[in-house]
Design an enzyme around this catalytic site. Structure first.
Site, mmCIF file in Angstrom:
data_model
loop_
_atom_site.group_PDB
_atom_site.id
_atom_site.type_symbol
_atom_site.label_atom_id
_atom_site.label_comp_id
_atom_site.label_asym_id
_atom_site.label_seq_id
_atom_site.Cartn_x
_atom_site.Cartn_y
_atom_site.Cartn_z
ATOM 1 N N GLY A 102 46.081 -12.933 9.026
ATOM 2 C CA GLY A 102 47.342 -12.511 8.436
ATOM 3 C C GLY A 102 48.415 -13.552 8.687
ATOM 4 O O GLY A 102 48.208 -14.486 9.451
ATOM 5 N N CYS A 125 41.533 -15.916 12.914
ATOM 6 C CA CYS A 125 42.828 -16.544 12.668
ATOM 7 C C CYS A 125 43.933 -15.851 13.460
ATOM 8 O O CYS A 125 44.026 -16.029 14.667
ATOM 9 C CB CYS A 125 43.118 -16.597 11.181
ATOM 10 N N HIS A 163 38.699 -19.497 9.217
ATOM 11 C CA HIS A 163 38.272 -18.386 8.362
ATOM 12 C C HIS A 163 36.767 -18.497 8.093
ATOM 13 O O HIS A 163 36.351 -19.164 7.151
ATOM 14 C CB HIS A 163 39.038 -18.419 7.032
ATOM 15 N N GLU A 175 34.816 -16.435 6.813
ATOM 16 C CA GLU A 175 34.446 -15.822 5.539
ATOM 17 C C GLU A 175 34.564 -16.799 4.381
ATOM 18 O O GLU A 175 33.999 -16.580 3.314
ATOM 19 C CB GLU A 175 35.298 -14.570 5.283
#
Length: 142
Positions: free
Chosen positions: A6, A33, A118, A120
């Site tokens: 975020g 993160c 990240h 992902e």
């Protein structure tokens, strides 16, 4: 518990930091993160604002467990102060090879780990997928 990524200054998310502090040692915790920054703050570490931040799919990271270097995707403006980790029970597992900032942590005694990048996004395209495998293993062994 999974602490997601975020935007913004992690030190301002005080309620989440307190919640994480209460959860560590009770349930497995993993972060991405902002999740790394918040878990670090919850354990007593400090964060700082990067001059330019880390942006893009080209950040080299070294993993100390297997001596592997991989490329990661990142988009953040804050980092964990590595010197502040000394009395937290956290240890550094990965570092950014461009500037030496903390990219991965794990708790020495609790089921807690987090990464700054990240996983992902997978710029390698699968360089960082091991993060999710590790999280699943942590849940299975609890």
């Amino acid at each position: 518990v999974f602490i997601s990524n975020g935007p913004g200054d992690p030190a301002r998310v005080t309620q989440t930091i307190q919640t994480i502090s209460n959860l560590v040692g009770q349930v497995p915790v993993a972060g991405i993160c902002l999740g790394l920054q918040l878990t670090s703050l919850a354990m007593g570490a400090k964060t700082f604002k990067l001059k330019f931040g880390h942006r893009g799919a080209n950040q080299p990271v070294k993993d100390f467990e297997n001596e592997r270097v991989f490329i990661s995707t990142q988009n953040h403006g804050f980092a964990v102060d590595d010197k502040s980790l000394k009395e937290t029970g956290l240890e550094i597992t990965q570092k950014n090879l461009n500037d030496g900032t903390v990219e991965g942590i794990q708790h020495k005694e609790s089921s807690l780990f987090a990464v700054q990048y990240h996983p992902e996004a997978g710029p390698g395209p699968h360089d960082t997928y091991f993060f999710f495998d590790r999280f699943i293993q942590m849940l299975e062994h609890r």
